[in-house]
Scaffold this active site. Structure first.
Site, short mmCIF file in Angstrom:
data_model
loop_
_atom_site.label_atom_id
_atom_site.label_comp_id
_atom_site.label_asym_id
_atom_site.label_seq_id
_atom_site.Cartn_x
_atom_site.Cartn_y
_atom_site.Cartn_z
N PHE A 1 0.69 -1.35 -0.46
CA PHE A 1 -0.28 -0.05 -0.13
C PHE A 1 1.10 1.19 -0.11
O PHE A 1 0.37 2.10 -0.26
CB PHE A 1 -0.66 -0.04 1.65
CG PHE A 1 -1.83 -0.93 1.42
CD1 PHE A 1 -3.36 -0.64 0.45
CD2 PHE A 1 -1.68 -2.23 1.68
CE1 PHE A 1 -4.50 -1.51 0.18
CE2 PHE A 1 -2.70 -2.91 1.60
CZ PHE A 1 -3.70 -3.04 0.82
N GLY A 2 1.79 1.02 0.54
CA GLY A 2 3.01 2.35 0.78
C GLY A 2 4.39 2.13 1.80
O GLY A 2 4.48 1.60 1.24
N VAL B 1 5.97 3.12 5.83
CA VAL B 1 5.12 3.38 6.42
C VAL B 1 6.63 4.34 7.16
O VAL B 1 8.05 4.46 7.19
CB VAL B 1 5.11 2.92 7.88
CG1 VAL B 1 4.85 3.46 9.64
CG2 VAL B 1 3.39 2.01 7.18
N LYS C 1 1.58 6.37 7.87
CA LYS C 1 1.35 5.41 6.55
C LYS C 1 1.26 6.17 5.60
O LYS C 1 0.52 6.43 5.45
CB LYS C 1 0.37 4.30 6.47
CG LYS C 1 0.36 3.46 5.60
CD LYS C 1 -0.87 2.33 6.05
CE LYS C 1 -0.87 1.29 5.75
NZ LYS C 1 -1.92 0.08 5.69
N ASP D 1 -6.22 -9.65 7.06
CA ASP D 1 -4.89 -10.35 6.50
C ASP D 1 -4.06 -10.60 7.93
O ASP D 1 -3.17 -9.76 8.16
CB ASP D 1 -4.50 -8.47 5.71
CG ASP D 1 -2.74 -8.83 5.08
OD1 ASP D 1 -2.62 -10.18 5.15
OD2 ASP D 1 -2.13 -8.19 4.91
P1 ADP Z 1 0.74 -2.45 4.67
O1 ADP Z 1 -0.26 -2.49 4.48
O2 ADP Z 1 1.48 -1.81 3.25
O3 ADP Z 1 1.24 -4.46 4.78
P2 ADP Z 1 1.28 -1.79 7.07
O4 ADP Z 1 0.23 -1.09 8.02
O5 ADP Z 1 1.54 -3.57 7.86
O6 ADP Z 1 1.10 -1.72 5.97
O7 ADP Z 1 2.85 -1.01 8.00
C1 ADP Z 1 3.23 -2.06 7.34
C2 ADP Z 1 5.06 -2.01 7.70
O8 ADP Z 1 5.31 -0.85 8.81
C3 ADP Z 1 4.85 -2.93 9.60
O9 ADP Z 1 4.24 -4.60 9.64
C4 ADP Z 1 4.99 -2.51 11.13
O10 ADP Z 1 6.45 -3.54 10.52
C5 ADP Z 1 5.39 -1.00 10.32
N1 ADP Z 1 4.47 -0.36 10.83
C6 ADP Z 1 3.26 0.27 10.70
N2 ADP Z 1 2.49 0.75 11.24
C7 ADP Z 1 3.48 1.35 12.73
C8 ADP Z 1 3.30 1.40 14.26
N3 ADP Z 1 2.00 1.96 14.38
N4 ADP Z 1 4.23 2.00 14.93
C9 ADP Z 1 5.45 1.68 14.33
N5 ADP Z 1 5.99 1.01 13.50
C10 ADP Z 1 4.42 0.29 12.25
MG MG Z 2 0.42 -4.73 6.50
#
Ligand code: ADP
Ligand code: MG
Length: 349
Positions: free
Chosen positions: A32-33, A35, A50, A148
């Site tokens: 999706f992008g 973070v 994100k 997921d």
């Molecule tokens: P995607 O939909 O691309 O998988 P995620 O929301 O799962 O996106 O975020 C990707 C990765 O970024 C996560 O697996 C984690 O390692 C890191 N991440 C996401 N949100 C957080 C957060 N709130 N704090 C720290 N790390 C985060």
């Molecule tokens: Mg994820």
């Protein structure tokens, strides 16, 4: 839900992009992008932002993520007690939809890797499982399917008041129960039988993924690490000792990709509840004859064998069923029993 989506879209028009967040480092990236760890100059705190790819499909799904997460945070978990990540803000920046979350720690896959994929102590398996289950109950009450659930989407939460805590993140694939759109969902190792087979799905698919995660936390490796969907399904049948019920196989769209209809019930086809089956899973040769390319395999380190054996003896614990201490044995038996209830072929159960 459509009211919420409208509200989020309207809010986005009103919110001017701002220079409140200063990027410090990248935390992760996915489909999706990206973070980013950011400094929030307004609250003097770190946050995780994100940044969604600026393509319509990702944008629409991210609107859904914002809508469902605000519903969960505000209506179903106002006091932040149920181990679901908090959304702090959302805005548009250079045409990218951005979502700010509370800053959390490593994800559970990173934690397992740090432990050389040898699994966690039972007390942590227990604590984390209880907390993930707490989040899933709230999502079920809200009618939300996560779609997921996997170790990468469960993060260590240093701020949780108990000593060790986790939170569920990434509603980026989530949907409302009864309004399912996509058929190709869930990460392969954690994909439920109904999604594999193409059968209408409910919040029960998260319960399946949850079972896979609980097992993985203990043994350190994925329970069904199939190199293809067929491989995942045949591992399920081997590890669980049985196959999906005939009602499901009869009605599911993709049954023919994996099973041969053998007509009347054939000997030795007993499912776990003892009923016979009119379907037999295709052999590897039959699959090979159908598929032009053979599934890639690096099987040697993947778990094999029955569920109870995997839990009792797998592999780093240095125990066999014979020399397992009583205390450990009681815990393992309880874990196997718990898992049996989760990785259950029949979604109605
Ligand atoms: P995607 O939909 O691309 O998988 P995620 O929301 O799962 O996106 O975020 C990707 C990765 O970024 C996560 O697996 C984690 O390692 C890191 N991440 C996401 N949100 C957080 C957060 N709130 N704090 C720290 N790390 C985060
Ligand atoms: Mg994820």
């Amino acid at each position: 839900n459509s009211d919420l989506i409208l509200y989020v879209n309207l809010e986005l028009v009103n919110r001017k992009s701002n220079r409140r967040y200063v990027v410090q480092e990248m935390l992760g990236q996915g489909t999706f992008g990206q973070v980013a760890k950011c400094w929030d100059a307004e609250t003097n705190n770190y946050v995780a932002v994100k940044v969604i790819k600026n393509q319509p499909a990702f944008y629409q799904q991210a609107i859904m993520e914002v809508s469902l997460l605000s519903l969960l945070n505000e209506k179903f978990d106002p006091d932040d007690q149920h181990h679901i990540v908090r959304m702090l803000d959302f805005f548009l920046y250079h045409n990218h939809l951005c979502i700010a979350f509370e800053m959390l720690g490593n994800n559970l896959y990173e934690l397992l890797k740090r432990n050389n994929l040898r699994g966690l102590q039972m007390k942590y398996v227990r604590t984390f499982s209880r907390q993930i289950l707490d989040a899933l109950i709230v999502m079920k009450d809200a009618g939300i399917i996560h779609c997921d659930l996997k170790p990468e989407n469960i993060l260590i939460a240093p701020t949780v008041k108990t000593a060790a805590g986790v939170k569920v993140i990434d509603l980026g694939s989530a949907c409302m129960e009864g309004k399912t759109i996509y058929s190709y969902i869930q990460s392969r190792y954690y994909r439920s039988p109904e999604v594999l087979l193409g059968y209408p799905y409910t919040t029960a698919i998260d319960m399946w993924s949850f079972g896979c995660i609980v097992a993985e936390l203990f043994i350190g490796l994925p329970l069904f690490p199939g190199a293809s969907e067929y491989d995942v399904l045949s591992r399920m049948i081997e590890i669980l000792g049985g196959q999906p019920p005939d009602d499901l196989l009869r009605e599911a769209k993709n049954t023919g990709q994996f099973f041969k209809h053998v007509g009347s019930i054939y000997p030795g086809s007993e499912t776990r509840n003892g009923a016979g089956s009119a379907y037999r899973i295709l052999s590897e040769d039959e699959i090979e004859a159908r598929e032009s390319k053979r599934p890639k395999v690096g099987r040697w380190y993947f778990p094999r064998g029955r569920l109870d054996r995997l839990i009792f003896t797998y592999p780093w614990k240095n125990f066999t069923e014979e020399n397992l201490p009583d205390a450990e044995k009681a815990d393992c038996l309880a874990l196997v029993d718990f898992l049996r209830g989760l990785v259950e072929f029949d979604p109605n159960k």
